[in-house]
Write a protein that holds these residues in place. Sequence first.
Motif, PDB file in Angstrom:
ATOM      1  N   LYS A 114     -12.946   7.396   3.152  1.00  0.00           N
ATOM      2  CA  LYS A 114     -12.582   6.562   2.006  1.00  0.00           C
ATOM      3  C   LYS A 114     -11.453   7.217   1.209  1.00  0.00           C
ATOM      4  N   ALA A 123      -7.627   5.717   8.164  1.00  0.00           N
ATOM      5  CA  ALA A 123      -6.711   6.856   8.153  1.00  0.00           C
ATOM      6  C   ALA A 123      -7.452   8.116   8.580  1.00  0.00           C
ATOM      7  N   ALA A 140      -8.219   6.942   3.194  1.00  0.00           N
ATOM      8  CA  ALA A 140      -7.728   5.565   3.141  1.00  0.00           C
ATOM      9  C   ALA A 140      -7.056   5.287   1.796  1.00  0.00           C
ATOM     10  N   ALA A 141      -7.659   5.773   0.706  1.00  0.00           N
ATOM     11  CA  ALA A 141      -7.077   5.575  -0.615  1.00  0.00           C
ATOM     12  C   ALA A 141      -5.771   6.362  -0.767  1.00  0.00           C
ATOM     13  N   MET A 142      -5.762   7.573  -0.257  1.00  0.00           N
ATOM     14  CA  MET A 142      -4.585   8.425  -0.381  1.00  0.00           C
ATOM     15  C   MET A 142      -3.395   7.857   0.390  1.00  0.00           C
ATOM     16  N   LEU A 143      -3.663   7.381   1.601  1.00  0.00           N
ATOM     17  CA  LEU A 143      -2.593   6.908   2.469  1.00  0.00           C
ATOM     18  C   LEU A 143      -2.387   5.397   2.390  1.00  0.00           C
ATOM     19  N   LYS A 144      -3.282   4.730   1.652  1.00  0.00           N
ATOM     20  CA  LYS A 144      -3.233   3.266   1.546  1.00  0.00           C
ATOM     21  C   LYS A 144      -3.232   2.635   2.940  1.00  0.00           C
ATOM     22  N   LYS A 145      -4.138   3.155   3.769  1.00  0.00           N
ATOM     23  CA  LYS A 145      -4.243   2.712   5.156  1.00  0.00           C
ATOM     24  C   LYS A 145      -5.702   2.805   5.584  1.00  0.00           C
ATOM     25  N   GLN A 146      -6.237   1.708   6.066  1.00  0.00           N
ATOM     26  CA  GLN A 146      -7.623   1.721   6.524  1.00  0.00           C
ATOM     27  C   GLN A 146      -7.719   2.527   7.817  1.00  0.00           C
TER      28      GLN A 146
END
Length: 152
Positions: A100, A111, A103-109
């Motif tokens: 999670k 990740a 995903a938030a850091m890279l703005k990619k599900q």
Amino acid sequence: MALEELLQTNNELLERNNSLLEKLLAAASGGKAASTKSSGDDSDDKPAKTTRSRKSASTKESDDGPTHQEVKDFALEWISEFEDNEKDPEPQARSAALKKALAAMLKKQDATITDVPAAELHRVVAWVKKKKEEGRLTPEPSDDDEGDDDGM
């Protein structure tokens, strides 16, 4: 020619190690990511990615920053801290929390650590260190819980 052969063998072993680490992380998260990571399409891209990662890693090593492999090992150590007890939900919770955060850091599900730019790996290390200090994400399982399920 012998040096080239050694480098090729080293590359193959490194790719295998990375593959096994990804499988371990996927298994810790419930095995859902294992099928997506082991598709045939990724195997064609791995040599190019590995070469780029190695170049980035060597650059980062000179700057005293962590490498992708070091960050993977550090995160895996934190995730697997409570793996001795199979009924403990902590490893799954930690794996889910890391996914999670990535995903938030890279703005990619979906990740992964390898998706993080080398210059940003220190952020992942800082996040894991903070979580280590905070302690468990889930309550400790008790032996009493096991007896309650059988008795009802």
